[in-house]
Design a protein around this motif. Sequence first.
Motif, PDB file in Angstrom:
ATOM      1  N   PHE A  30       0.974  -1.184   0.181  1.00  0.00           N
ATOM      2  CA  PHE A  30      -0.138   0.070  -0.089  1.00  0.00           C
ATOM      3  C   PHE A  30       0.595   1.192   0.295  1.00  0.00           C
ATOM      4  N   TYR A  31       1.889   1.216  -0.006  1.00  0.00           N
ATOM      5  CA  TYR A  31       2.797   1.780  -0.364  1.00  0.00           C
ATOM      6  C   TYR A  31       2.583   3.043  -1.191  1.00  0.00           C
ATOM      7  N   CYS A  32       2.128   2.886  -2.445  1.00  0.00           N
ATOM      8  CA  CYS A  32       1.915   3.335  -3.711  1.00  0.00           C
ATOM      9  C   CYS A  32       0.713   4.582  -3.344  1.00  0.00           C
ATOM     10  N   PHE A  33      -0.050   4.448  -1.328  1.00  0.00           N
ATOM     11  CA  PHE A  33      -1.335   5.077  -1.907  1.00  0.00           C
ATOM     12  C   PHE A  33      -0.946   5.984  -0.330  1.00  0.00           C
ATOM     13  N   CYS A  34       0.066   6.244  -0.126  1.00  0.00           N
ATOM     14  CA  CYS A  34       0.916   7.019   1.291  1.00  0.00           C
ATOM     15  C   CYS A  34       1.109   8.047   0.977  1.00  0.00           C
ATOM     16  N   LYS A  35       1.659   8.354   0.036  1.00  0.00           N
ATOM     17  CA  LYS A  35       2.169  10.638  -0.780  1.00  0.00           C
ATOM     18  C   LYS A  35       1.117  10.570  -1.556  1.00  0.00           C
ATOM     19  N   PRO A  36       0.556  11.952  -1.581  1.00  0.00           N
ATOM     20  CA  PRO A  36      -0.278  12.726  -2.304  1.00  0.00           C
ATOM     21  C   PRO A  36       0.322  11.982  -3.962  1.00  0.00           C
ATOM     22  N   VAL A  37      -0.298  12.341  -4.743  1.00  0.00           N
ATOM     23  CA  VAL A  37       0.617  12.088  -6.387  1.00  0.00           C
ATOM     24  C   VAL A  37       1.315  13.182  -6.841  1.00  0.00           C
ATOM     25  N   ASN A  38       2.045  13.052  -7.643  1.00  0.00           N
ATOM     26  CA  ASN A  38       3.329  14.207  -7.643  1.00  0.00           C
ATOM     27  C   ASN A  38       1.906  14.589  -9.713  1.00  0.00           C
ATOM     28  N   THR A  39       1.765  15.891  -9.121  1.00  0.00           N
ATOM     29  CA  THR A  39       1.140  16.697  -9.870  1.00  0.00           C
ATOM     30  C   THR A  39       1.487  17.345 -11.059  1.00  0.00           C
ATOM     31  N   GLU A  40       2.922  17.177 -10.567  1.00  0.00           N
ATOM     32  CA  GLU A  40       4.259  17.635 -11.408  1.00  0.00           C
ATOM     33  C   GLU A  40       4.323  17.214 -12.637  1.00  0.00           C
ATOM     34  N   GLU A  41       4.775  16.098 -12.271  1.00  0.00           N
ATOM     35  CA  GLU A  41       4.745  14.288 -13.055  1.00  0.00           C
ATOM     36  C   GLU A  41       4.683  14.038 -14.206  1.00  0.00           C
ATOM     37  N   ILE A  42       2.770  13.549 -13.515  1.00  0.00           N
ATOM     38  CA  ILE A  42       0.964  13.554 -13.797  1.00  0.00           C
ATOM     39  C   ILE A  42       0.400  14.362 -14.066  1.00  0.00           C
TER      40      ILE A  42
END
Length: 522
Positions: free
Chosen positions: A310-322
């Motif tokens: 579940f590590y992929c859900f711990c931090k917010p999505v980087n909107t600069e990359e995506i």
Amino acid sequence: MQRITPAQARSREENRIPLPQHLRPLLSDTVLVLINYLKSVIPDLPVNLSGVKSVSPTKQGDKDGLDVTQAVLNGGPNIYTNHDSYSEIEQYFSTLSSYFSRVPSFRPRLLISPHNGIIISSLLYCLETLTVHELSLSTIHDPNYTTVEAAASQIISTAVRRSPCILYIPNLDILESSSTISACNIMCTLMKDIPIDSCVVIIASLSKTLEHGSVFSELFSSTETKKITKPDKEHIKAFFKPLFTQELNRRFSVSKATLHEDLEEAPPIKPKAFSRDELQAIERHEEVTMRELRLFLRDTVNKIMKERKFYCFCKPVNTEEITDYLDVIEKPMDLEKIREKIDNGRYETVKQFTDDIDLIAENAIQYNPDDDHTGRQIRHRASELTDYAHNIIDSELDQDFGKLCEDIRASRQRRRSDQNSIHEAYNGLRAKPLSVNVSTNSNSSRRSSSSNSNHSRQNSVNSEDVDSLIRDVLEKTKTKSTDQIIELHTLIRQAIIKSRNKDQVSTDSLIKDQIQHIIRSF
């Protein structure tokens, strides 16, 4: 001590019951026939007819509204008069004994066939001046006696010693069939040996008939045996006529306006408003519960974040990359943001927490397509995240605690809507204005009462309906016994009373159809 009656010599008062008022048209003549026979055998026998006949009220009968017939001999005391001493009563009983001793009767006896508890209880009530000694299965098998023979001997000897009295033997044939031959012979011999001057009136009854060769058949002659016959048509008609006239008219006199009176809408009840100190105490208690909720939610988030999948859900999505993430997802959510909301006290219920967990999974499924391996893996972990979080909550959280948190949140919302008082929050809905004023409501009530009174007058039975119902009853009761006639009367009366107690007044044709159905199906 002279006024105390020994326990074994006391009469059984439960046998003395006056004839019910509604049964007197049917059975009063039968009781009077039995009384007249006893009066013919014992002319000076004191009889109280208040339990058989309806008597008009007088001044002396203020206690009961009835002038009770004097059940005494000439010059006997009135049982409704207060006596300063018992000398008059004692003198009366001594006089009664002397009258019995002068009566030209040889051991007065009466055999009633078949047994009818109502008639016999009324007969014993009319002979209330005489004590009753019962010789039955229940008395001879009393645990105070060692044998049946000893019990019968004691009861009969006590009756002789306490005369004048009544020796009551209910269901003589059943008593004989249930007792041994020796016990029956002893009872028969003891009753034959009763002295002539003992003034013991033997009253017995038969459930069916005595067996051929019965030892008790010698006790009662044919003149002493009285057969209770079925009431004739006139008695049955007099029995049912008050039911079809008085009871039905009383039922139809119930006005619908009395049952459904138009009333004003009452204002809502306002609960007492809490004071400032009471509100502070409530808030402190609620904060204790919220603190326990935050501790539980932090522990749940920590368990989720420790799982590597579940590590992929711990931090917010980087909107600069995506760069197109915010174009697809309107409300981003991650576990770090959930932990911040826990610290800030944003969660007041468990449902708010699970909604954000579900939002994380929904965002992941919505953004990541299932046409490549990475997207399918993220979608799979998002679904697993939802199941994992809900499983922790369902297994570790008490349902009552979750309900308590929801109640606290609702209470806080009500207090926020009204800062000054909270009584309207607890009341729920505000009072609606009345659409009809008092004068209009009273006028409509009067109109309703007037129309229903007319309806009540229309719904009254007439003589033709009564005659028709009585003809049906007479036709149905041709082959019925007395007990069955009384049972039919009871069923009809119950139907009338049940319809009277309903919320809505039924039409007269409906209740008459019900009565006719009861008569036909009886």
